[in-house]
Design an enzyme around this catalytic site. Sequence first.
Site, short mmCIF file in Angstrom:
data_model
loop_
_atom_site.label_atom_id
_atom_site.label_comp_id
_atom_site.label_asym_id
_atom_site.label_seq_id
_atom_site.Cartn_x
_atom_site.Cartn_y
_atom_site.Cartn_z
N GLN A 100 0.85 -1.15 -0.29
CA GLN A 100 0.04 -0.23 -0.13
C GLN A 100 0.89 0.94 -0.03
OE1 GLN A 100 -2.14 1.85 3.38
NE2 GLN A 100 -4.00 1.49 2.16
N TYR A 186 -6.10 10.95 3.93
CA TYR A 186 -4.60 11.35 3.62
C TYR A 186 -4.43 12.14 2.16
CZ TYR A 186 -3.76 8.28 7.68
OH TYR A 186 -3.69 7.70 8.60
N ARG A 233 -7.56 2.06 -3.05
CA ARG A 233 -8.37 2.16 -1.72
C ARG A 233 -8.97 3.53 -1.57
NH1 ARG A 233 -7.94 0.61 4.67
NH2 ARG A 233 -9.55 -1.24 4.49
N ARG A 323 -8.94 -6.18 12.06
CA ARG A 323 -8.38 -6.53 13.54
C ARG A 323 -8.59 -8.04 13.71
NH1 ARG A 323 -11.86 -2.30 13.82
NH2 ARG A 323 -10.63 -0.22 14.41
#
Length: 366
Positions: A100, A186, A233, A323
Amino acid sequence: MKDALFQPMRLGNATLKNRIVMPPMTRSRATQPGNIANDMMATYYAQRAEAGLIVAEGTQISEMGQGYAWTPGIYTQEQITGWKKVTDAVHQKGGVIYAQLWHVGRVTHPANIGGQQPISSSALKAENVKVFIDDGNNAPGFVDVVEPRKMTKDDIAHVIGEYRQAAINAIEAGFDGIELHAANGYLVNQFIDSEANNRTDEYGGSIENRLRFLAEVVEAMSHAIGAERVGVRLAPFTSLNGTIDKTPVETYTAAAALLNKLNVVYVHIAEVDWDDAPDTPQAFKHAIREAYKGTIIYAGRYNTEKAAQAINEGLADMVGFGRPFIANPDLPNRIMNGYPLAAHDPDTLFGGAEKGLLDYVEYQAS
C-alpha cells in the site's frame, strides 16, 4: 454460506486461493533509523499468508509522505531490500502480497518529516487530528498536526513522480502489485473530498477536477508497472483525519467510473467501522458495481456471514477482515472450520516489538 469466501479467483496475473483479504494495518515497527521493513515484519506477514490477498501496511513514498513514527518507507534501497525479506517470506508460504503506497499530506507533524512544513491540496489544517512522533520514549508521543502549505503545480508533478517511482520500487521489492492509498483523509483523499480542497485551479472545485490528482497518480503508476498490478483504496463515507465530502455518493460513484476507465485491477472500499457506525447504503454499493467492472473489495466490521452474503449478492468479490487478522494469524482456517476468534490487545497495536505482533497462535483444538 461461507463457501463463497473460499472460491479461488484471478487478480491480475495472480491466482488467489480464497476471497479473504488481510487489509493494510499500520503497526509501526519498522527498524530505526531508516524506517526499514525487517525480519519481524516478514514473520508477521508470512504467518498470515493463508489470506487470499495481503495488502501490507501503509508505506510512505517519500520522507514528506510519513505521518507517524516508525512506519516503513519504500523510497531508499535499504527499504526496498527490507521489503524483499517480507515478500520472499510470504511467497514461500504461497501467499500473494500487495504494497500500500501512502502519502499522508497534511496528516503529519514537522517532527516526522525532517522539520519541513507538510503539504496538501490546500492550506487547510486537519481539525482535531493528532499524530504520533518519536519523542525519545518507546511509547508514541501524540501531537497536533500543523497547517500545511498548498501544493504548487510543481509540487503536484513531483509527488506524482514519487508515486511512480514507489510503484517501480515495490515491484523490485517483490510485491505482486500495489494499492494506492486514496482513503482515510490522506493526501489523495485531501484532493478528492470537497471540504479539504478549496483550490480554484484544475485540481479543485468540480468533482472531475477534484479527481484529477487521483487520475494522474494512477496513470503514472499504471504506465510504469501495468494497470493489472494497480489497486486503489477509497473511503467514501468516513471522516477520518478531518476530510469530509459534501456529496459522497456522487463523488465516489464518479471515482469508481474513472477507475473503471483506467482499468485498475481492484477498488478497495473502506467502510466506517466504529461500533455504532451506519452501514454503507445498499444503493451506493449497487452504483459502485454498476460503475466499476473489476474486482471490488470491501472492508469494515465484516463477520463470516456478512462477508459471504456480500459476495453471493455480487456486490463484493473479496472481503477484508482487519483487526481479526491481528490476533488470528490462521484466520481463513478459523473461518472455514467455525473456530472461535481470539481478541487482540489494543495496547500493542502500534510500536514495540514481537509482543502483540508475533505471539498470537494458531487455533489448537483441545
